[in-house]
Design an enzyme around this catalytic site. Structure first.
Site, short mmCIF file in Angstrom:
data_model
loop_
_atom_site.label_atom_id
_atom_site.label_comp_id
_atom_site.label_asym_id
_atom_site.label_seq_id
_atom_site.Cartn_x
_atom_site.Cartn_y
_atom_site.Cartn_z
N GLY A 6 7.81 -39.51 -85.16
CA GLY A 6 8.25 -39.42 -83.77
C GLY A 6 7.74 -40.60 -82.96
N ALA A 7 6.57 -41.09 -83.33
CA ALA A 7 6.01 -42.21 -82.58
C ALA A 7 6.82 -43.48 -82.81
CB ALA A 7 4.55 -42.43 -82.99
N GLY A 43 -9.34 -37.11 -48.73
CA GLY A 43 -8.37 -36.06 -48.40
C GLY A 43 -6.98 -36.46 -48.82
N GLY A 44 -5.99 -35.92 -48.09
CA GLY A 44 -4.60 -36.20 -48.42
C GLY A 44 -4.25 -37.66 -48.26
C1 HXC Z 1 -11.96 -39.69 -36.36
C2 HXC Z 1 -13.56 -40.73 -37.61
C3 HXC Z 1 -13.01 -40.20 -38.79
C4 HXC Z 1 -11.87 -39.37 -38.69
C5 HXC Z 1 -14.72 -41.40 -39.32
N1 HXC Z 1 -14.60 -41.46 -37.98
N2 HXC Z 1 -13.76 -40.61 -39.84
N3 HXC Z 1 -13.03 -40.48 -36.41
N4 HXC Z 1 -11.38 -39.15 -37.45
N5 HXC Z 1 -11.27 -38.84 -39.76
C6 HXC Z 1 -15.46 -42.20 -37.06
C7 HXC Z 1 -16.85 -41.62 -36.95
O1 HXC Z 1 -16.86 -40.58 -36.01
C8 HXC Z 1 -17.64 -42.83 -36.48
O2 HXC Z 1 -17.40 -43.00 -35.11
C9 HXC Z 1 -16.98 -43.97 -37.20
O3 HXC Z 1 -15.67 -43.50 -37.58
C10 HXC Z 1 -17.68 -44.38 -38.44
O4 HXC Z 1 -17.95 -43.22 -39.22
P1 HXC Z 1 -19.36 -42.95 -39.90
O5 HXC Z 1 -19.33 -41.55 -40.37
O6 HXC Z 1 -20.45 -43.35 -38.95
O7 HXC Z 1 -19.32 -44.00 -41.11
P2 HXC Z 1 -19.86 -43.83 -42.56
O8 HXC Z 1 -21.22 -43.28 -42.57
O9 HXC Z 1 -19.64 -45.15 -43.22
O10 HXC Z 1 -18.92 -42.74 -43.26
C11 HXC Z 1 -17.54 -43.00 -43.47
C12 HXC Z 1 -16.80 -41.74 -43.91
C13 HXC Z 1 -17.15 -40.57 -42.97
C14 HXC Z 1 -17.25 -41.41 -45.35
C15 HXC Z 1 -15.33 -42.05 -43.93
O11 HXC Z 1 -16.95 -41.00 -41.61
C16 HXC Z 1 -16.32 -39.38 -43.19
O12 HXC Z 1 -16.58 -38.59 -44.11
N6 HXC Z 1 -15.31 -39.18 -42.33
C17 HXC Z 1 -14.45 -38.03 -42.43
C18 HXC Z 1 -13.59 -38.12 -43.63
C19 HXC Z 1 -12.61 -36.98 -43.68
O13 HXC Z 1 -12.97 -35.87 -44.09
N7 HXC Z 1 -11.43 -37.21 -43.13
C20 HXC Z 1 -10.41 -36.28 -43.08
C21 HXC Z 1 -9.80 -36.28 -44.45
S1 HXC Z 1 -8.50 -35.17 -44.51
P3 HXC Z 1 -18.49 -43.59 -34.13
O14 HXC Z 1 -17.85 -43.48 -32.78
O15 HXC Z 1 -19.70 -42.75 -34.29
O16 HXC Z 1 -18.70 -45.00 -34.57
C22 HXC Z 1 -7.22 -36.13 -44.28
C23 HXC Z 1 -6.01 -35.37 -44.28
C24 HXC Z 1 -4.85 -36.28 -44.55
O17 HXC Z 1 -7.29 -37.29 -44.14
C25 HXC Z 1 -3.77 -35.37 -44.89
C26 HXC Z 1 -2.56 -36.09 -45.24
C27 HXC Z 1 -1.59 -35.11 -45.79
#
Ligand code: HXC
Length: 513
Positions: free
Chosen positions: A403-404, A168-169
């Site tokens: 130019g290069a 994401g961001g």
């Molecule tokens: C809260 C999160 C989390 C998140 C993971 N966890 N991402 N908790 N917020 N964004 C937690 C899970 O619930 C889990 O908790 C633990 O971390 C491990 O995650 P898993 O999914 O079990 O691990 P894995 O299979 O290795 O996968 C990792 C991952 C996946 C690929 C990162 O967790 C994932 O896709 N997470 C979401 C990513 C995402 O879309 N984030 C938002 C992006 S947008 P438990 O308690 O079960 O151990 C963003 C906006 C920023 O970031 C904007 C800035 C401008």
């Protein structure tokens, strides 16, 4: 009740420290890498952790019942080769290393300290992105980091080490820093992941193909370094840092070397063939010229037609840009212009002289290039050299056309010292093209047009395909033997290293992008 004893209070602190060290729990501590990574990166025993008792303040979705000391990021400072750096390292065992309000506050604190002390910041990223339960507070946290990344840009070096997912961001903080380091088959960066892409476009792609180290080091140009494992990645970070000053007002460290500046390498005569159509590996030129045969390449896998990196001469750090005749004949294209101009601006920001090795036939022709914006990208390269105030040295090894020629650190754009080898050809274009245009009528009217064409090409080559026409006008300062290159760069640098140049007062320019 009275006061508790000091032993009792210290025991309590000890217990809290153990809890903080345990990160996401007993099982998780086995997997926890955040502190181990910092230990690998920094000088042994130099890390000082701060904010280890910070916890999140979120009550949503039952999070109030899950507080972990230190939360999702480990922060502090330490040294690399005795030089102070500030660090943060995300802890995937705590809510997936996701960034909540307090994690952002911890990161912002070390960034603010780094800015005040004039020290680099190194961020080790391993995170699920914005903490979903904290919603807009988490987003605000990223926003604050982005703002600081931007303010710190050009003031202190900022390194992003990717050692897990970055989605994401969240990828934008690394993208705002100077360098992104990725580990093969471990690091991933993308704005929208494979699931979203499949849902929106139907395209099936793996996370690795989409945003792995290979993809970002070869195709997108987002990353600057690829390592086979974490240990190699930290070595790369330490190495790059060794060439840089701690901040924009500091000087880069000078490294003692036993390599004499007078060393002449006669093999340079043969390395670059006189025939401008023949290729060679420009890396070999660089390792023969610079101290101890060392050249540290930046973005080695991306836009290979231009080479960028660091080296030293007489112990002083310099940024190096070189056309690579082995790839696309060393021509400039969109990616090469992007790569080189950013590197020049980075060197300029951190007071590193730029040494440019020129052997360029021109800009790459093609519809893709024109439609992709080679005009603005090429302009960016002109802009980057023109605005640079650091010492600029150019070595025209062979072709420098049109130019290069101008774009590759020419005298006209502000190069301080231009050196040329005897086989240098500084002209509007190559002899073949030029003769065909200038002598078109004469060639067509001849009894044997192809013989006439060859004769005219030779005539043009004799007259213009040499460094002396440019030297007559002062566009070339010195014509040197190839083997004199090391000494000539060294003596040029010694005399211009004190260069002070200013630009008209303005808020900032509007660089073509
Ligand atoms: C809260 C999160 C989390 C998140 C993971 N966890 N991402 N908790 N917020 N964004 C937690 C899970 O619930 C889990 O908790 C633990 O971390 C491990 O995650 P898993 O999914 O079990 O691990 P894995 O299979 O290795 O996968 C990792 C991952 C996946 C690929 C990162 O967790 C994932 O896709 N997470 C979401 C990513 C995402 O879309 N984030 C938002 C992006 S947008 P438990 O308690 O079960 O151990 C963003 C906006 C920023 O970031 C904007 C800035 C401008």
């Amino acid at each position: 009740m009275g006061f508790r004893t000091i032993e009792d209070l210290c025991a309590e602190l000890e217990e809290k420290r153990s809890k903080a060290l345990a990160g996401g729990g007993k099982e998780a501590v086995e997997k926890q890498k955040a502190r181990e990574r910092i230990a690998q990166l920094l000088d042994p025993g130099s890390f000082v952790e701060i904010d280890e008792f910070v916890t999140h303040r979120c009550n949503n979705f039952g999070l109030d019942g899950k507080k972990i000391l230190g939360d999702g990021v480990v922060t502090g400072w330490g040294t690399i080769e005795g030089r102070k750096v500030f660090v943060f390292s995300q802890d995937f065992t705590v809510f997936g290393g996701s960034l909540g309000e307090e994690d952002a506050a911890k990161i912002c604190k070390v960034m603010d300290m780094a800015m005040q002390m004039g020290c680099p910041v190194i961020g080790i990223n391993d995170s699920g992105g914005a903490r979903i339960q904290e919603a807009v507070d988490a987003l605000n946290g990223y926003g604050k980091i982005f703002k600081r990344n931007t303010m710190a840009s050009g003031v202190i070096p900022q390194f992003s080490v990717i050692m897990g997912p970055t989605a994401g961001g969240a990828v934008y903080s690394p993208a705002l820093t100077d360098f992104i380091f990725m580990v093969d088959k471990e690091s991933v960066m993308h704005i929208t992941g494979p699931e979203v892409i499949r849902a929106v476009t139907g395209e099936a792609i793996t996370s690795e193909e989409l945003g792995g180290a290979e993809a970002h080091n070869t195709v997108s140009g987002v990353a600057h370094f690829k390592a086979k494992d974490e240990a190699e990645c930290f070595e790369q970070v330490r190495k790059v840092l060794s060439y840089l000053p701690l901040n924009n007002l500091d000087d880069a460290p000078v490294k003692a070397t036993g390599d004499s500046p007078d060393r002449a390498d006669i093999s340079l005569r043969e390395l670059v063939p006189v025939n401008p159509n023949k290729g060679y590996d420009v890396h070999e030129v660089l390792t023969k010229v610079f101290d101890d045969g060392e050249f540290t390449e930046v973005q080695a896998g991306f836009a290979k037609n231009i080479v960028t990196g660091y080296a030293r001469i007489g112990g002083r750090s310099v940024g190096v840009i070189a056309n690579n005749a082995d790839v696309k004949a060393g021509c400039l294209d969109i990616d090469a212009s992007d790569k080189a101009s950013r590197f020049i601006r980075h060197c300029d920001a951190f007071n590193l002289p730029v040494v440019t090795f020129v052997d360029v036939p021109g800009y790459l022709p093609g519809t893709d290039q024109e439609r992709g914006g080679i005009i603005r990208k090429g302009a960016k390269l002109l802009y980057a050299y023109s605005e640079a105030t650091v010492p600029l040295i150019s070595v025209i090894m062979r072709k420098a056309y049109g130019g290069a020629y101008l774009a590759m650190s020419s005298k006209s754009l502000g190069a301080d010292v231009v050196l040329a080898w005897p086989q240098a050809e500084i002209a509007v274009m190559g002899a073949e093209g030029a003769a065909s245009i200038v002598f078109k009528k004469e060639i067509n009217d001849a009894a044997d047009p192809s013989a006439k064409r060859l004769e005219k090409i030779d005539e043009y080559r004799e007259a213009f395909a040499n460094p002396y026409k440019a030297a007559e006008r002062g566009y070339v300062d010195r014509v040197i033997m190839p083997e004199e290159t090391r000494k000539a760069i060294f003596t040029a640098l010694e005399s211009i290293v004190s260069k002070r140049d200013t630009r008209p007062s303005k808020k900032h320019g509007v660089i073509p992008h």
